[in-house]
Structure formats: C-alpha cells, structure tokens
Design a protein around this motif. Sequence first.
Motif, PDB file in Angstrom:
ATOM      1  N   ALA A 305     -41.026  11.931   3.619  1.00 55.57           N
ATOM      2  CA  ALA A 305     -42.012  10.993   2.595  1.00 55.57           C
ATOM      3  C   ALA A 305     -42.005   9.715   3.230  1.00 55.57           C
ATOM      4  O   ALA A 305     -41.038   8.955   3.374  1.00 55.57           O
ATOM      5  CB  ALA A 305     -41.752  11.287   1.272  1.00 55.57           C
ATOM      6  N   ASP A 306     -42.976   9.155   3.354  1.00 51.75           N
ATOM      7  CA  ASP A 306     -43.380   7.687   3.958  1.00 51.75           C
ATOM      8  C   ASP A 306     -44.759   7.165   3.374  1.00 51.75           C
ATOM      9  O   ASP A 306     -45.334   7.377   3.826  1.00 51.75           O
ATOM     10  CB  ASP A 306     -43.368   7.697   5.417  1.00 51.75           C
ATOM     11  N   ASP A 307     -44.543   6.797   2.144  1.00 47.07           N
ATOM     12  CA  ASP A 307     -45.552   5.992   1.232  1.00 47.07           C
ATOM     13  C   ASP A 307     -45.291   4.898   0.410  1.00 47.07           C
ATOM     14  O   ASP A 307     -43.934   4.589   0.524  1.00 47.07           O
ATOM     15  CB  ASP A 307     -46.526   7.066   0.643  1.00 47.07           C
ATOM     16  N   ALA A 310     -42.602   6.596  -2.027  1.00 50.82           N
ATOM     17  CA  ALA A 310     -40.967   6.928  -1.767  1.00 50.82           C
ATOM     18  C   ALA A 310     -40.840   6.881  -0.101  1.00 50.82           C
ATOM     19  O   ALA A 310     -41.976   6.960   0.623  1.00 50.82           O
ATOM     20  CB  ALA A 310     -41.090   8.530  -2.133  1.00 50.82           C
ATOM     21  N   HIS A 311     -39.647   6.781   0.366  1.00 52.12           N
ATOM     22  CA  HIS A 311     -39.136   6.598   1.493  1.00 52.12           C
ATOM     23  C   HIS A 311     -38.094   7.531   1.760  1.00 52.12           C
ATOM     24  O   HIS A 311     -36.890   7.296   1.646  1.00 52.12           O
ATOM     25  CB  HIS A 311     -38.875   5.418   2.232  1.00 52.12           C
ATOM     26  N   ASP A 312     -38.203   8.695   2.090  1.00 47.49           N
ATOM     27  CA  ASP A 312     -37.275   9.787   2.241  1.00 47.49           C
ATOM     28  C   ASP A 312     -36.930  10.493   3.578  1.00 47.49           C
ATOM     29  O   ASP A 312     -37.962  10.618   4.373  1.00 47.49           O
ATOM     30  CB  ASP A 312     -37.330  11.007   1.288  1.00 47.49           C
ATOM     31  N   GLY A 341     -33.611   0.598   3.244  1.00 44.92           N
ATOM     32  CA  GLY A 341     -34.533   1.019   2.435  1.00 44.92           C
ATOM     33  C   GLY A 341     -35.144   2.682   2.323  1.00 44.92           C
ATOM     34  O   GLY A 341     -35.940   2.761   1.327  1.00 44.92           O
ATOM     35  N   TRP A 342     -34.414   3.407   2.953  1.00 40.02           N
ATOM     36  CA  TRP A 342     -34.692   4.798   3.203  1.00 40.02           C
ATOM     37  C   TRP A 342     -33.646   5.607   2.174  1.00 40.02           C
ATOM     38  O   TRP A 342     -32.598   5.135   2.532  1.00 40.02           O
ATOM     39  CB  TRP A 342     -35.064   5.316   4.399  1.00 40.02           C
ATOM     40  N   LYS A 343     -34.248   6.555   1.509  1.00 38.05           N
ATOM     41  CA  LYS A 343     -33.332   7.444   0.758  1.00 38.05           C
ATOM     42  C   LYS A 343     -32.951   8.499   1.774  1.00 38.05           C
ATOM     43  O   LYS A 343     -33.748   9.222   2.504  1.00 38.05           O
ATOM     44  CB  LYS A 343     -34.018   8.079  -0.270  1.00 38.05           C
ATOM     45  N   ILE A 344     -31.686   8.640   2.096  1.00 38.57           N
ATOM     46  CA  ILE A 344     -31.034   9.272   3.409  1.00 38.57           C
ATOM     47  C   ILE A 344     -30.483  10.595   2.975  1.00 38.57           C
ATOM     48  O   ILE A 344     -29.282  10.384   2.011  1.00 38.57           O
ATOM     49  CB  ILE A 344     -30.533   8.516   4.389  1.00 38.57           C
TER      50      ILE A 344
END
Length: 412
Positions: A305-307, A310-312, A341-344
């Motif tokens: 997800a990249d919006d 959310a950044h997953d 800043g990304w959920k990894i």
Amino acid sequence: MIKIGTALFEACEELERERGISKEVLIASLCDAMVAAYKKHMRIGKEVSNIEAILDEQSGEIGVFSTKLVVDEVEDSDLQIALSEAQEIVEDVEAGDEIKIEVTPEQFGRIAAQSAKQVITQRIREAERNLVLNEFLDKKGTLTTGIIQRVENRNVIVNIGKTDAIMPQKEQIPGEYYKPGNRIRVFVLNVKETTRLPQVIVSHAHAEIVRELFELEVPEIEDGIVEIKSISREAGYRTKIAVWSNDPEVDSVGACIGPRGSRIQTIVSELKNEKIDIVRYSEDPVEYIVNALSPARVVSVDILADDEYAHDAMVVVQDDQLSLAIGREGQNVRLAHKLTGWKIDIKSVSQMEKAEAQNFQNYEEPVEEEYEETAEDELQQEIEEEMNQQAYDEEDIQSEEAVDEEISEIEE
C-alpha cells in the motif's frame, strides 16, 4: 536631595558583571522605588503621573520631583503652580511652561531605602528571569554543553550557564551514570515560563543530538553538500541516519564516516559507543527500505500500500538473515520503520514458500469439489433424460399397439 554616594554605582556595576543585569535597569528600578515610596508616604494615588525620581550620577544624589504647569490662576495645586511662585524658582519662566519642583520629604531616607530594597530585589529577579528566558528561547532546539550538578528524584540537574536545567528520567540514556561535576552535551528541549526563573528542559536521548554532532564533525553537512534526511534513535543502543548528497561526486555515506572512520568514531565516542548505521537515502521506496534494513541482505520488497492513508511493504529475506533483519527485540525493523515511515513486514523465504503452498492448496480444494459436484449433477441429468426417453418410447409402443388393435376391429 538624598546623598547616596558612589557605593550604589559600584554595586550596580558588580551586578552587571556577575548576573548580566545592566546598570541602567538597576538605576531605573531605584528611581521607580523612590516614586512608589513617595506616593505611599504622601498618600497620593498610584495613577498620578507627574511624579518622578532623578538620580544625579556626578553628585551621587537622588530626589523626588513633581512636574507642574505654570499658570496665572491655579485650579489644581497638584498639577499647576502660579506664575509668581514659579518665577521664584526659575526667573525666566512663563505661563504655559512646565517646571520640575523638588518635593523630597525630610527624613525620607529610611522609608525610601526600605521601599527601594523591595523594588530593586523584585526588579533584579524579573531582569534575571527575562535574561534567562530570552537566552534559552533562542537556544531552544539546539545543542549546548553543561555541567552535572546533582540528581534529584531521578531527575538530573544540569547547569547550562545562567540557570540550572532539568533532565527528566525519560530524556536520559538507559544505563548511563550521571556523575556530578562531569561535563555533558545536552539538547534544549523546551523552556517553560514560571513565576520564578524559567524552567529549562534538556535531553540527552533526543535524536537531534545525533544531527548536531554530525553537523559539527562533517563539514559537508554544514556546507549543505550532504543532507540528513531522517534520523531514528533508541538512545544508548542504536541509531539509524539517512543521508543524501546534493553533489554526484560526493559520497554521502563516505563523507559521514570520514577517513578511516575518524568522523564516525568521534561521534560514537561522544554517544558512549552507541551503534550508528549510516544508510543512503533514496526516492525509490524499495531501495530506501533495503538500505534502511542494513546490515541484513534483502531478497525482495513488495509494496502492499502506498497512499495518503498507509505505507505498507512486505520484505523477504533469506532464512539466515531473518533474525538480523528483525534485530534484537525487533529493534532493527523498528528503527527502519521510524527512519522510512513505512510499515515493514519481514518474512523469510521458507515462510513465504510455506504460505504460498498453503494458499495454493486452499485454492485447489474448492475447485475439485466443485468439479465433482458438477460431474454428479451431469450424470444424474443424463440418467433422468434416459429414463424419460425410455418412458416416452414405451408410451409410443403402447400407442402403436392400440392403434393396430383399433384397425383390426374395424376390418373385422
């Protein structure tokens, strides 16, 4: 006039040297104290504005004066003076002029001294408070050096110049021993205005300390050639810092490390051997995440997800790299998350293969059941059709036999 002498001016100069309070502020405070004492002694309202105190530095005398308007006929004696009386004081005065008349009472010295002491003490405190407030408001968000004074209720008291700052427990490095008398570099976190001296809050665990240290040690950062994009820190354990070079010929990571690691070693020593990972910043999120998870080697990165909400991302690593990528108690992936800043989400290759096999199996089983159900339905339908056809054929045979019987009867 009251004779003061030169001792007052010497005391003012000493206060100016020691506490930074200007001599003019102290003299103005003394004059205000004289006016306040006079109004109280003479029972004059505080709103009266034509009373002032004047200090003659040459003679060392101070007195209270009332400014009055020269008129032909006096209507208000507190604000006006007759022309004839004014001419006795100043010969060439005319109607419409203003003159200052000394109104210092006799035996006024003791009263004035008591009032002056209170006012001057209060003004000195206000002046110190304003000096500290203005100085540290400018220093808010910067690094400064102080000396550890003492430890009170788990708070460390640090002297940073004109005041003592407070370092709360949550802003201290875990496991660090703060010994009184040691010098310490702290980050000015906040300045709170109080009725007494302003309360300055400092931190020894803030991430900006790392930024300030890099700016001091790396000339390329100070010159703007290398830019610090992001910092994530768990004080006392590990820090990740993302850097970017605005000059293609300058290696951002190499500039921060320095010749033979001299620059980074100085910073690590200042941070009491805290581990520092310097990673290269990238506009490409996949490359940035790969760099942020170093020293672990990444097999693949899948953006889920990249919006704006959310950044997953899903990261796959080799089985022997999984623990390194996650880090002790999740520290490495947690710092990478804060940095980018990304959920990894990290999985090993074997975990992904197992998950894919499970998904494939779950996908195949419903299809076989559906196929079996469809085959049974078709077979049942064929049987029914065959039975219906057989019944139809039997009806046709019976019908033909009936017709033949009818024809036979007719012929007979």
